[in-house]
Design a protein around this motif. Structure first.
Motif, PDB file in Angstrom:
ATOM      1  N   SER A  55      -8.445   8.697 -25.396  1.00  0.00           N
ATOM      2  CA  SER A  55      -7.733   9.192 -26.580  1.00  0.00           C
ATOM      3  C   SER A  55      -6.503  10.020 -26.215  1.00  0.00           C
ATOM      4  CB  SER A  55      -8.671  10.049 -27.429  1.00  0.00           C
ATOM      5  OG  SER A  55      -8.910  11.297 -26.796  1.00  0.00           O
ATOM      6  N   ARG A  56      -6.346  10.317 -24.952  1.00  0.00           N
ATOM      7  CA  ARG A  56      -5.233  11.164 -24.517  1.00  0.00           C
ATOM      8  C   ARG A  56      -3.909  10.421 -24.606  1.00  0.00           C
ATOM      9  NH1 ARG A  56      -7.167  16.376 -24.459  1.00  0.00           N
ATOM     10  NH2 ARG A  56      -9.419  16.048 -24.348  1.00  0.00           N
ATOM     11  N   SER A  57      -2.870  11.192 -24.764  1.00  0.00           N
ATOM     12  CA  SER A  57      -1.556  10.586 -24.989  1.00  0.00           C
ATOM     13  C   SER A  57      -0.873  10.122 -23.709  1.00  0.00           C
ATOM     14  CB  SER A  57      -0.651  11.579 -25.723  1.00  0.00           C
ATOM     15  OG  SER A  57      -0.506  12.761 -24.964  1.00  0.00           O
ATOM     16  N   SER A  58      -1.384  10.512 -22.566  1.00  0.00           N
ATOM     17  CA  SER A  58      -0.764  10.050 -21.323  1.00  0.00           C
ATOM     18  C   SER A  58      -1.805   9.462 -20.383  1.00  0.00           C
ATOM     19  CB  SER A  58      -0.033  11.205 -20.617  1.00  0.00           C
ATOM     20  OG  SER A  58      -0.951  12.082 -20.010  1.00  0.00           O
ATOM     21  N   ASN A  59      -1.359   8.544 -19.556  1.00  0.00           N
ATOM     22  CA  ASN A  59      -2.249   7.966 -18.553  1.00  0.00           C
ATOM     23  C   ASN A  59      -2.665   8.997 -17.515  1.00  0.00           C
ATOM     24  OD1 ASN A  59      -2.429   5.442 -19.682  1.00  0.00           O
ATOM     25  ND2 ASN A  59      -0.776   4.563 -18.465  1.00  0.00           N
ATOM     26  N   LYS A  60      -1.815   9.986 -17.273  1.00  0.00           N
ATOM     27  CA  LYS A  60      -2.163  11.048 -16.329  1.00  0.00           C
ATOM     28  C   LYS A  60      -3.388  11.811 -16.836  1.00  0.00           C
ATOM     29  CE  LYS A  60      -0.205  14.890 -13.747  1.00  0.00           C
ATOM     30  NZ  LYS A  60       0.971  15.705 -13.495  1.00  0.00           N
ATOM     31  N   ASP A  61      -3.398  12.136 -18.122  1.00  0.00           N
ATOM     32  CA  ASP A  61      -4.566  12.808 -18.707  1.00  0.00           C
ATOM     33  C   ASP A  61      -5.793  11.905 -18.664  1.00  0.00           C
ATOM     34  OD1 ASP A  61      -3.171  15.132 -19.266  1.00  0.00           O
ATOM     35  OD2 ASP A  61      -2.797  14.599 -21.368  1.00  0.00           O
ATOM     36  N   PHE A  62      -5.605  10.631 -19.005  1.00  0.00           N
ATOM     37  CA  PHE A  62      -6.707   9.678 -18.971  1.00  0.00           C
ATOM     38  C   PHE A  62      -7.275   9.586 -17.561  1.00  0.00           C
ATOM     39  CE2 PHE A  62      -7.962   5.004 -20.079  1.00  0.00           C
ATOM     40  CZ  PHE A  62      -9.294   5.361 -20.137  1.00  0.00           C
ATOM     41  N   SER A  63      -6.406   9.528 -16.571  1.00  0.00           N
ATOM     42  CA  SER A  63      -6.825   9.450 -15.183  1.00  0.00           C
ATOM     43  C   SER A  63      -7.697  10.646 -14.786  1.00  0.00           C
ATOM     44  CB  SER A  63      -5.596   9.368 -14.268  1.00  0.00           C
ATOM     45  OG  SER A  63      -5.982   9.318 -12.924  1.00  0.00           O
ATOM     46  N   ARG A  64      -7.331  11.806 -15.281  1.00  0.00           N
ATOM     47  CA  ARG A  64      -8.117  13.016 -14.996  1.00  0.00           C
ATOM     48  C   ARG A  64      -9.536  12.894 -15.563  1.00  0.00           C
ATOM     49  NH1 ARG A  64     -10.476  16.379 -12.291  1.00  0.00           N
ATOM     50  NH2 ARG A  64     -10.792  18.461 -13.093  1.00  0.00           N
ATOM     51  N   PHE A  65      -9.660  12.355 -16.773  1.00  0.00           N
ATOM     52  CA  PHE A  65     -10.987  12.166 -17.363  1.00  0.00           C
ATOM     53  C   PHE A  65     -11.785  11.106 -16.609  1.00  0.00           C
ATOM     54  CE2 PHE A  65      -9.278  14.662 -20.776  1.00  0.00           C
ATOM     55  CZ  PHE A  65     -10.392  15.305 -21.302  1.00  0.00           C
ATOM     56  N   LEU A  66     -11.114  10.090 -16.109  1.00  0.00           N
ATOM     57  CA  LEU A  66     -11.798   9.087 -15.289  1.00  0.00           C
ATOM     58  C   LEU A  66     -12.299   9.707 -13.995  1.00  0.00           C
ATOM     59  CD1 LEU A  66      -9.431   6.020 -15.818  1.00  0.00           C
ATOM     60  CD2 LEU A  66     -11.681   6.405 -16.855  1.00  0.00           C
ATOM     61  N   GLU A  67     -11.519  10.625 -13.444  1.00  0.00           N
ATOM     62  CA  GLU A  67     -11.934  11.347 -12.241  1.00  0.00           C
ATOM     63  C   GLU A  67     -13.191  12.176 -12.530  1.00  0.00           C
ATOM     64  OE1 GLU A  67      -9.980  14.535  -9.073  1.00  0.00           O
ATOM     65  OE2 GLU A  67      -8.777  13.790 -10.735  1.00  0.00           O
ATOM     66  N   ILE A  68     -13.235  12.797 -13.688  1.00  0.00           N
ATOM     67  CA  ILE A  68     -14.413  13.573 -14.080  1.00  0.00           C
ATOM     68  C   ILE A  68     -15.618  12.649 -14.257  1.00  0.00           C
ATOM     69  CG2 ILE A  68     -15.407  15.005 -15.920  1.00  0.00           C
ATOM     70  CD1 ILE A  68     -12.490  16.106 -16.324  1.00  0.00           C
ATOM     71  N   ALA A  69     -15.400  11.461 -14.840  1.00  0.00           N
ATOM     72  CA  ALA A  69     -16.478  10.486 -15.004  1.00  0.00           C
ATOM     73  C   ALA A  69     -17.055  10.083 -13.649  1.00  0.00           C
ATOM     74  CB  ALA A  69     -15.973   9.254 -15.754  1.00  0.00           C
ATOM     75  N   ILE A  70     -16.181   9.893 -12.662  1.00  0.00           N
ATOM     76  CA  ILE A  70     -16.644   9.559 -11.307  1.00  0.00           C
ATOM     77  C   ILE A  70     -17.453  10.718 -10.731  1.00  0.00           C
ATOM     78  CG2 ILE A  70     -15.875   9.123  -8.931  1.00  0.00           C
ATOM     79  CD1 ILE A  70     -13.528   7.490 -10.201  1.00  0.00           C
ATOM     80  N   GLY A  71     -16.994  11.938 -10.961  1.00  0.00           N
ATOM     81  CA  GLY A  71     -17.746  13.111 -10.511  1.00  0.00           C
ATOM     82  C   GLY A  71     -19.136  13.151 -11.131  1.00  0.00           C
ATOM     83  N   SER A  72     -19.233  12.831 -12.398  1.00  0.00           N
ATOM     84  CA  SER A  72     -20.532  12.789 -13.073  1.00  0.00           C
ATOM     85  C   SER A  72     -21.413  11.704 -12.485  1.00  0.00           C
ATOM     86  CB  SER A  72     -20.344  12.556 -14.575  1.00  0.00           C
ATOM     87  OG  SER A  72     -19.704  13.652 -15.174  1.00  0.00           O
ATOM     88  N   ALA A  73     -20.813  10.596 -12.098  1.00  0.00           N
ATOM     89  CA  ALA A  73     -21.570   9.509 -11.475  1.00  0.00           C
ATOM     90  C   ALA A  73     -22.170   9.959 -10.145  1.00  0.00           C
ATOM     91  CB  ALA A  73     -20.680   8.286 -11.276  1.00  0.00           C
ATOM     92  N   TYR A  74     -21.397  10.702  -9.362  1.00  0.00           N
ATOM     93  CA  TYR A  74     -21.933  11.211  -8.093  1.00  0.00           C
ATOM     94  C   TYR A  74     -23.020  12.253  -8.333  1.00  0.00           C
ATOM     95  CZ  TYR A  74     -18.448   8.655  -5.424  1.00  0.00           C
ATOM     96  OH  TYR A  74     -17.707   7.657  -4.854  1.00  0.00           O
TER      97      TYR A  74
END
Length: 120
Positions: A55-74
């Motif tokens: 839902s974020r307006s930039s891909n940079k913000d989206f990328s940060r949330f994807l990074e958090i998702a990966i952290g949750s996966a670990y």
């Protein structure tokens, strides 16, 4: 902005979360607010961060949330290993769930690498 419901990474993460809920249903009752809760929350966090980031307006913000998702996966992977150490899940089940989780991590990483991070 991305439509998260159309993303395979979100679909797979959501299904994976359901599996974690099923597997933790057999954990001892005294773990309800311990490892059971931690595993469930971390697995929910994977799909939730993908959705929120989309839902974020930039891909940079989206990328940060994807990074958090990966952290949750670990975090989930660590908790699965602890579940095995404590005898709540057998090794075969942990391997199965970890392999599926690693596929999700790879998919998120590949998707993340396709985002153009310099757009606003």
């Amino acid at each position: 902005m991305h439509k998260f419901k159309e993303l395979e990474i979100w679909k797979k993460s959501r299904l994976y979360c359901s599996k974690i809920y099923s597997e933790t249903a057999i954990f001892p009752l005294e773990e309800k607010f311990g490892l059971t809760n931690q595993l469930r929350r971390a697995s929910v966090s994977i799909a939730s961060n993908i959705a929120e980031g989309s839902s974020r307006s930039s891909n940079k913000d989206f990328s940060r949330f994807l990074e958090i998702a990966i952290g949750s996966a670990y975090e989930v992977e660590t908790q699965l290993l602890i579940s095995n150490d404590l005898g709540f899940l057998n090794e075969d089940k942990v391997v199965e769930l970890t392999n599926e989780l690693n596929e999700i991590i790879k998919m998120i990483s590949r998707f993340r690498s396709t985002l153009k991070l310099n757009d606003v």
